[in-house]
Design a protein around this motif. Structure first.
Motif, PDB file in Angstrom:
ATOM      1  N   CYS A  13       0.837  -1.210   0.000  1.00 31.44           N
ATOM      2  CA  CYS A  13       0.000   0.000   0.000  1.00 31.44           C
ATOM      3  C   CYS A  13       0.866   1.252   0.000  1.00 31.44           C
ATOM      4  O   CYS A  13       0.603   2.209  -0.737  1.00 31.44           O
ATOM      5  CB  CYS A  13      -0.914   0.012   1.232  1.00 31.44           C
ATOM      6  SG  CYS A  13      -2.393  -1.007   1.105  1.00 31.44           S
ATOM      7  N   CYS A  14       1.892   1.260   0.838  1.00 24.70           N
ATOM      8  CA  CYS A  14       2.770   2.431   0.935  1.00 24.70           C
ATOM      9  C   CYS A  14       3.564   2.639  -0.353  1.00 24.70           C
ATOM     10  O   CYS A  14       3.649   3.762  -0.871  1.00 24.70           O
ATOM     11  CB  CYS A  14       3.728   2.268   2.116  1.00 24.70           C
ATOM     12  SG  CYS A  14       2.923   2.264   3.730  1.00 24.70           S
ATOM     13  N   ARG A  15       4.146   1.570  -0.874  1.00 27.67           N
ATOM     14  CA  ARG A  15       5.014   1.684  -2.046  1.00 27.67           C
ATOM     15  C   ARG A  15       4.253   2.058  -3.311  1.00 27.67           C
ATOM     16  O   ARG A  15       4.804   2.687  -4.207  1.00 27.67           O
ATOM     17  CB  ARG A  15       5.768   0.376  -2.268  1.00 27.67           C
ATOM     18  CG  ARG A  15       6.898   0.162  -1.273  1.00 27.67           C
ATOM     19  CD  ARG A  15       7.683  -1.098  -1.574  1.00 27.67           C
ATOM     20  NE  ARG A  15       8.869  -1.129  -0.732  1.00 27.67           N
ATOM     21  CZ  ARG A  15      10.035  -0.599  -1.043  1.00 27.67           C
ATOM     22  NH1 ARG A  15      10.180   0.005  -2.215  1.00 27.67           N
ATOM     23  NH2 ARG A  15      11.062  -0.659  -0.219  1.00 27.67           N
ATOM     24  N   SER A  16       2.991   1.679  -3.379  1.00 27.07           N
ATOM     25  CA  SER A  16       2.215   1.936  -4.595  1.00 27.07           C
ATOM     26  C   SER A  16       1.772   3.386  -4.719  1.00 27.07           C
ATOM     27  O   SER A  16       1.450   3.855  -5.815  1.00 27.07           O
ATOM     28  CB  SER A  16       0.980   1.029  -4.617  1.00 27.07           C
ATOM     29  OG  SER A  16       0.080   1.402  -3.588  1.00 27.07           O
ATOM     30  N   ALA A  64      -4.443 -15.244   1.463  1.00 19.79           N
ATOM     31  CA  ALA A  64      -5.205 -14.888   0.274  1.00 19.79           C
ATOM     32  C   ALA A  64      -5.010 -13.420  -0.086  1.00 19.79           C
ATOM     33  O   ALA A  64      -4.898 -13.060  -1.268  1.00 19.79           O
ATOM     34  CB  ALA A  64      -6.688 -15.187   0.492  1.00 19.79           C
ATOM     35  N   ALA A  65      -4.942 -12.548   0.933  1.00 17.41           N
ATOM     36  CA  ALA A  65      -4.774 -11.116   0.674  1.00 17.41           C
ATOM     37  C   ALA A  65      -3.374 -10.804   0.149  1.00 17.41           C
ATOM     38  O   ALA A  65      -3.195  -9.931  -0.714  1.00 17.41           O
ATOM     39  CB  ALA A  65      -5.057 -10.321   1.946  1.00 17.41           C
ATOM     40  N   ALA A  66      -2.363 -11.496   0.669  1.00 18.81           N
ATOM     41  CA  ALA A  66      -0.989 -11.245   0.235  1.00 18.81           C
ATOM     42  C   ALA A  66      -0.659 -11.912  -1.102  1.00 18.81           C
ATOM     43  O   ALA A  66       0.317 -11.522  -1.762  1.00 18.81           O
ATOM     44  CB  ALA A  66      -0.011 -11.737   1.302  1.00 18.81           C
ATOM     45  N   PHE A  67      -1.445 -12.879  -1.498  1.00 22.82           N
ATOM     46  CA  PHE A  67      -1.167 -13.675  -2.708  1.00 22.82           C
ATOM     47  C   PHE A  67      -0.962 -12.801  -3.959  1.00 22.82           C
ATOM     48  O   PHE A  67       0.018 -13.005  -4.697  1.00 22.82           O
ATOM     49  CB  PHE A  67      -2.284 -14.692  -2.921  1.00 22.82           C
ATOM     50  CG  PHE A  67      -2.076 -15.582  -4.104  1.00 22.82           C
ATOM     51  CD1 PHE A  67      -1.257 -16.707  -4.020  1.00 22.82           C
ATOM     52  CD2 PHE A  67      -2.701 -15.311  -5.317  1.00 22.82           C
ATOM     53  CE1 PHE A  67      -1.069 -17.540  -5.114  1.00 22.82           C
ATOM     54  CE2 PHE A  67      -2.511 -16.133  -6.416  1.00 22.82           C
ATOM     55  CZ  PHE A  67      -1.702 -17.254  -6.319  1.00 22.82           C
ATOM     56  N   PRO A  68      -1.863 -11.837  -4.257  1.00 24.94           N
ATOM     57  CA  PRO A  68      -1.656 -11.028  -5.470  1.00 24.94           C
ATOM     58  C   PRO A  68      -0.329 -10.274  -5.464  1.00 24.94           C
ATOM     59  O   PRO A  68       0.320 -10.148  -6.504  1.00 24.94           O
ATOM     60  CB  PRO A  68      -2.845 -10.053  -5.445  1.00 24.94           C
ATOM     61  CG  PRO A  68      -3.887 -10.752  -4.647  1.00 24.94           C
ATOM     62  CD  PRO A  68      -3.130 -11.488  -3.586  1.00 24.94           C
ATOM     63  N   ILE A  81      -0.804  -0.445  -7.637  1.00 22.90           N
ATOM     64  CA  ILE A  81      -2.067   0.038  -7.069  1.00 22.90           C
ATOM     65  C   ILE A  81      -3.192  -0.934  -7.364  1.00 22.90           C
ATOM     66  O   ILE A  81      -4.006  -1.266  -6.491  1.00 22.90           O
ATOM     67  CB  ILE A  81      -2.405   1.446  -7.612  1.00 22.90           C
ATOM     68  CG1 ILE A  81      -1.481   2.493  -6.977  1.00 22.90           C
ATOM     69  CG2 ILE A  81      -3.863   1.796  -7.344  1.00 22.90           C
ATOM     70  CD1 ILE A  81      -1.693   3.894  -7.495  1.00 22.90           C
ATOM     71  N   ARG A  82      -3.252  -1.416  -8.602  1.00 25.80           N
ATOM     72  CA  ARG A  82      -4.305  -2.383  -8.958  1.00 25.80           C
ATOM     73  C   ARG A  82      -4.161  -3.671  -8.145  1.00 25.80           C
ATOM     74  O   ARG A  82      -5.158  -4.266  -7.705  1.00 25.80           O
ATOM     75  CB  ARG A  82      -4.244  -2.680 -10.462  1.00 25.80           C
ATOM     76  CG  ARG A  82      -4.826  -1.571 -11.325  1.00 25.80           C
ATOM     77  CD  ARG A  82      -4.996  -2.036 -12.760  1.00 25.80           C
ATOM     78  NE  ARG A  82      -3.698  -2.220 -13.416  1.00 25.80           N
ATOM     79  CZ  ARG A  82      -3.070  -1.275 -14.090  1.00 25.80           C
ATOM     80  NH1 ARG A  82      -3.604  -0.068 -14.190  1.00 25.80           N
ATOM     81  NH2 ARG A  82      -1.910  -1.524 -14.675  1.00 25.80           N
ATOM     82  N   ILE A  83      -2.934  -4.102  -7.935  1.00 24.01           N
ATOM     83  CA  ILE A  83      -2.705  -5.318  -7.157  1.00 24.01           C
ATOM     84  C   ILE A  83      -3.109  -5.095  -5.697  1.00 24.01           C
ATOM     85  O   ILE A  83      -3.743  -5.957  -5.072  1.00 24.01           O
ATOM     86  CB  ILE A  83      -1.230  -5.736  -7.260  1.00 24.01           C
ATOM     87  CG1 ILE A  83      -0.920  -6.225  -8.679  1.00 24.01           C
ATOM     88  CG2 ILE A  83      -0.894  -6.827  -6.245  1.00 24.01           C
ATOM     89  CD1 ILE A  83       0.552  -6.450  -8.951  1.00 24.01           C
ATOM     90  N   VAL A  84      -2.760  -3.929  -5.150  1.00 26.17           N
ATOM     91  CA  VAL A  84      -3.136  -3.604  -3.770  1.00 26.17           C
ATOM     92  C   VAL A  84      -4.646  -3.535  -3.619  1.00 26.17           C
ATOM     93  O   VAL A  84      -5.215  -4.041  -2.635  1.00 26.17           O
ATOM     94  CB  VAL A  84      -2.485  -2.262  -3.345  1.00 26.17           C
ATOM     95  CG1 VAL A  84      -3.132  -1.724  -2.075  1.00 26.17           C
ATOM     96  CG2 VAL A  84      -0.994  -2.444  -3.136  1.00 26.17           C
ATOM     97  N   GLN A  85      -5.315  -2.923  -4.581  1.00 29.44           N
ATOM     98  CA  GLN A  85      -6.774  -2.869  -4.531  1.00 29.44           C
ATOM     99  C   GLN A  85      -7.371  -4.272  -4.541  1.00 29.44           C
ATOM    100  O   GLN A  85      -8.339  -4.559  -3.813  1.00 29.44           O
ATOM    101  CB  GLN A  85      -7.306  -2.058  -5.713  1.00 29.44           C
ATOM    102  CG  GLN A  85      -7.027  -0.564  -5.596  1.00 29.44           C
ATOM    103  CD  GLN A  85      -7.398   0.202  -6.855  1.00 29.44           C
ATOM    104  OE1 GLN A  85      -7.356  -0.334  -7.966  1.00 29.44           O
ATOM    105  NE2 GLN A  85      -7.767   1.465  -6.690  1.00 29.44           N
ATOM    106  N   CYS A  86      -6.781  -5.152  -5.334  1.00 29.83           N
ATOM    107  CA  CYS A  86      -7.232  -6.545  -5.366  1.00 29.83           C
ATOM    108  C   CYS A  86      -7.027  -7.202  -4.007  1.00 29.83           C
ATOM    109  O   CYS A  86      -7.915  -7.913  -3.501  1.00 29.83           O
ATOM    110  CB  CYS A  86      -6.476  -7.302  -6.454  1.00 29.83           C
ATOM    111  SG  CYS A  86      -6.944  -9.034  -6.626  1.00 29.83           S
TER     112      CYS A  86
END
Length: 392
Positions: free
Chosen positions: A52-55, A238-242, A201-206
């Motif tokens: 989240c921070c890096r994106s 599951a949340a960290a997977f993407p 950002i898209r990956i974090v949103q996912c």
């Protein structure tokens, strides 16, 4: 001249090494005491938080959520009640990971004390987590081991109103300690110039959609089946997977994880297991009193400062059930063991995460600074829960 700054994880690691060296716990028992579910969940949440921070997505969230605040008091109210509400849906440790860089960014851009924002965040996620069986691990323990039917409904019925009152009380106490900054008009500076990473950002949103979606599924399962179907470690994985699979920056993200906090928790499990073996706190809990809501609240708040609130609840809940149980007593156990985190930094794991995260960003709150505000908040909140639980 080299100056060595003693961090909170240094102290806990030193304690764990001491009990191992003195033979208070064997290496095998020490290894077995480390809870893999907690460690896996925290690691996964750190990965999501760092992404989240890096994106650059955290700056966008900050502008979206807090742009309506015009004074410091309004901003603190939004933090308290906003994160307090989220703490009923997401584990408080998760919010500590994601929320700390967010509120520090707010403090820097609005030129209000970082300590005020960190205290507001700590009180918000600790107090708000009281109202839900998935707000923190000890609540989940009570909900599952007591055989409670529809735990979300039970928790909300008994604890929602006093929790709202307790969040309001925290706002008033923070006003008393920071009244000079309270009415100053906020002048938000632009977010730091960073280059957003659209792919990340898209990956974090996912990841966030997965995290919130699985949490809501757990809530729905609780209403329908009276049980929680998705273990927290699986939700974290599951949340960290993407991030781990699809991000090109996965190595940078993992390398930047706050590993010192994970060391703190592993050391804490070892030290608490060694203390547990002494039998001292079992005796204390047995004689502390099970007959009244105020006694349970007070015992929970005090004892949770010395041993983790999760093993404390594991010990005390069977004693309450053996003494005749009662929903009011169980809810007092939930409230007391949770708001214990508002008294001292060591009273809640989420506090430790906040301090550790803040220290990596050049800010901190000392034990005394936290305690002098937290003791007032905690005393008032104990009175609020005692009154409400006594009336129901």
């Amino acid at each position: 001249m080299c100056r060595f700054l003693l961090r909170i994880w240094h102290i806990m690691l030193g304690g764990a090494c001491a009990v191992l060296f003195l033979g208070q716990i064997t290496p095998a028992d020490a290894l077995a005491s480390i809870n893999p579910d907690v460690m896996v969940f925290l690691l996964c949440m750190f990965i999501v938080g760092e992404a989240c921070c890096r994106s650059g997505y955290l700056d966008t969230l900050t502008d979206t959520l807090f742009r309506y605040a015009h004074t410091s008091g309004e901003l603190v109210a939004l933090v308290l009640f906003g994160f307090g509400a989220l703490a009923a849906l997401l584990m408080n440790d998760t919010l500590a990971i994601i929320g700390t860089p967010l509120v520090l960014g707010l403090a820097g851009r609005s030129r209000i004390p970082a300590k005020l924002m960190l205290l507001a965040l700590a009180f918000a996620i600790t107090t708000g987590s009281v109202t839900s069986p998935i707000g923190n691990p000890q609540n989940l323990l009570v909900a599952v081991n007591s055989g409670m039917h529809a735990p979300f409904v039970t928790f909300a019925t008994w604890l929602l109103l006093p929790t709202i009152a307790s969040l309001a009380a925290a706002w008033l106490v923070l006003y008393l300690f920071f009244r000079k900054e309270w009415t100053a008009l906020l002048k938000f500076e632009p977010a730091p110039v960073t280059t957003p990473d659209p792919d990340l950002i898209r990956i974090v949103q996912c990841s966030l959609v997965i995290l919130i979606g699985l949490t809501l599924a757990n809530i729905a399962a609780s209403f329908i089946a009276g049980a929680i179907v998705m273990p927290l470690p699986l939700i974290g994985i599951a949340a960290a997977f993407p991030v781990l699979v699809f991000s090109a920056k996965r190595v940078e993200v993992v390398r930047s994880v706050d590993w010192t906090t994970l060391i703190f928790f592993a050391a804490m499990f070892v030290l608490m297991a060694a203390v547990w073996e002494t039998g001292f706190f079992q005796s204390l809990a047995g004689i502390a009193g099970l007959s009244s809501v105020p006694a349970i609240l007070a015992t929970s708040v005090i004892t949770s400062q010395f041993i983790s609130n999760v093993p404390f609840v594991a010990l005390f809940q069977p004693l309450i059930l053996q003494a005749g149980g009662g929903t009011a007593r169980l809810m007092a156990l939930v409230a007391g063991s949770t708001i214990a985190g508002n008294l001292t930094i060591l009273g809640a794991a989420s506090n430790v995460i906040i301090i550790q995260q803040a220290e990596t960003r050049g800010e901190t709150i000392t034990f005394i600074e936290f305690f002098r505000v937290g003791v007032v908040v905690t005393v008032i909140q104990v009175a609020i829960y005692a009154i409400f639980l006594g009336l129901l």
